[in-house]
Design an enzyme around this catalytic site. Structure first.
Site, PDB file in Angstrom:
ATOM      1  N   ASP A 199      -8.720   2.088   9.151  1.00  0.00           N
ATOM      2  CA  ASP A 199      -8.797   3.346   8.381  1.00  0.00           C
ATOM      3  C   ASP A 199      -9.750   4.331   9.051  1.00  0.00           C
ATOM      4  O   ASP A 199      -9.465   5.529   9.148  1.00  0.00           O
ATOM      5  CB  ASP A 199      -9.301   3.076   6.956  1.00  0.00           C
ATOM      6  CG  ASP A 199      -8.312   2.265   6.143  1.00  0.00           C
ATOM      7  OD1 ASP A 199      -7.128   2.213   6.517  1.00  0.00           O
ATOM      8  OD2 ASP A 199      -8.741   1.676   5.136  1.00  0.00           O
ATOM      9  N   HIS A 251      -5.508   0.617  -1.809  1.00  0.00           N
ATOM     10  CA  HIS A 251      -5.941  -0.721  -1.410  1.00  0.00           C
ATOM     11  C   HIS A 251      -5.790  -1.647  -2.612  1.00  0.00           C
ATOM     12  O   HIS A 251      -6.093  -1.244  -3.726  1.00  0.00           O
ATOM     13  CB  HIS A 251      -7.427  -0.730  -1.019  1.00  0.00           C
ATOM     14  CG  HIS A 251      -7.693  -0.413   0.419  1.00  0.00           C
ATOM     15  ND1 HIS A 251      -8.930  -0.543   0.985  1.00  0.00           N
ATOM     16  CD2 HIS A 251      -6.872   0.026   1.412  1.00  0.00           C
ATOM     17  CE1 HIS A 251      -8.877  -0.192   2.268  1.00  0.00           C
ATOM     18  NE2 HIS A 251      -7.641   0.164   2.549  1.00  0.00           N
ATOM     19  N   GLU A 311       0.846  -1.193   0.000  1.00  0.00           N
ATOM     20  CA  GLU A 311       0.000   0.000   0.000  1.00  0.00           C
ATOM     21  C   GLU A 311       0.887   1.250   0.000  1.00  0.00           C
ATOM     22  O   GLU A 311       2.011   1.223   0.517  1.00  0.00           O
ATOM     23  CB  GLU A 311      -0.915   0.013   1.233  1.00  0.00           C
ATOM     24  CG  GLU A 311      -2.024  -1.032   1.158  1.00  0.00           C
ATOM     25  CD  GLU A 311      -3.112  -0.845   2.222  1.00  0.00           C
ATOM     26  OE1 GLU A 311      -3.080   0.135   2.980  1.00  0.00           O
ATOM     27  OE2 GLU A 311      -4.010  -1.704   2.275  1.00  0.00           O
ATOM     28  N   HIS A 369      -4.613   6.695   0.847  1.00  0.00           N
ATOM     29  CA  HIS A 369      -3.766   5.527   0.672  1.00  0.00           C
ATOM     30  C   HIS A 369      -4.410   4.604  -0.352  1.00  0.00           C
ATOM     31  O   HIS A 369      -5.513   4.862  -0.825  1.00  0.00           O
ATOM     32  CB  HIS A 369      -3.472   4.824   2.000  1.00  0.00           C
ATOM     33  CG  HIS A 369      -4.660   4.223   2.682  1.00  0.00           C
ATOM     34  ND1 HIS A 369      -5.571   4.956   3.380  1.00  0.00           N
ATOM     35  CD2 HIS A 369      -5.079   2.930   2.771  1.00  0.00           C
ATOM     36  CE1 HIS A 369      -6.496   4.151   3.877  1.00  0.00           C
ATOM     37  NE2 HIS A 369      -6.233   2.912   3.513  1.00  0.00           N
TER      38      HIS A 369
END
Ligand SMILES: [Zn+2]
Length: 149
Positions: free
Chosen positions: A108, A97, A33, A95
């Site tokens: 998260d 995934h 990630e 971010h």
């Protein structure tokens, strides 16, 4: 540029930010990630996401987790603030995934709530963006509810 409108709040995302997300998509089977912070400006009631920071060596990342280093992020926030005539501010976190249509994990959600609590924010919200393999997830945390855009 991408524009998302819901509940009278418009969020504009600049092309450079969209291109940056595109570059970090976890298309490889072993890609970890990636992530960083979102920076931008509030113009009238519109939210303009103008910059996203890139991962750095102080961040912690695996294929299924990303932890942004807050000291490194603070340096970027201060730099952008001073270099924009005090207009560009910290607006949230992003971010990636490794799933087509991303949705936030429990971690998260706690992370964005913690950032909201810990930071002295200029605006009463924080944005969470997650770039999946195809779709981009966008939500706004206002201290009470996560509004998915
Ligand atoms: Zn996540």
């Amino acid at each position: 540029m991408k524009e998302i409108i819901r509940n009278k709040t418009s969020i504009f995302i600049s092309d450079s930010v969209l291109e940056l997300f595109e570059r970090y998509k976890q298309l490889g089977l072993t890609d970890n990630e990636s992530g960083g912070i979102l920076l931008g400006q509030i113009r009238d009631k519109e939210i303009h996401i103008l910059r996203a920071s890139t991962p750095n060596k102080f961040d912690k990342s695996t294929r299924y987790s990303f932890e942004c280093n807050k000291d490194a992020a603070l340096v970027i926030i201060n730099f952008e603030f001073q270099n924009s005539g005090k207009k560009t501010i910290y607006l949230g976190e992003w971010h990636t995934h490794p799933e087509k249509v991303p949705s936030p994990s429990g971690i998260d959600k706690s992370m964005i709530k913690e950032q909201y609590r810990k930071n002295k924010l200029n605006e009463p919200f924080l944005i969470l963006m997650i770039q999946g393999l195809t779709d981009l997830f966008i939500a706004l945390w206002d201290g009470k509810k996560l509004h998915v855009k």
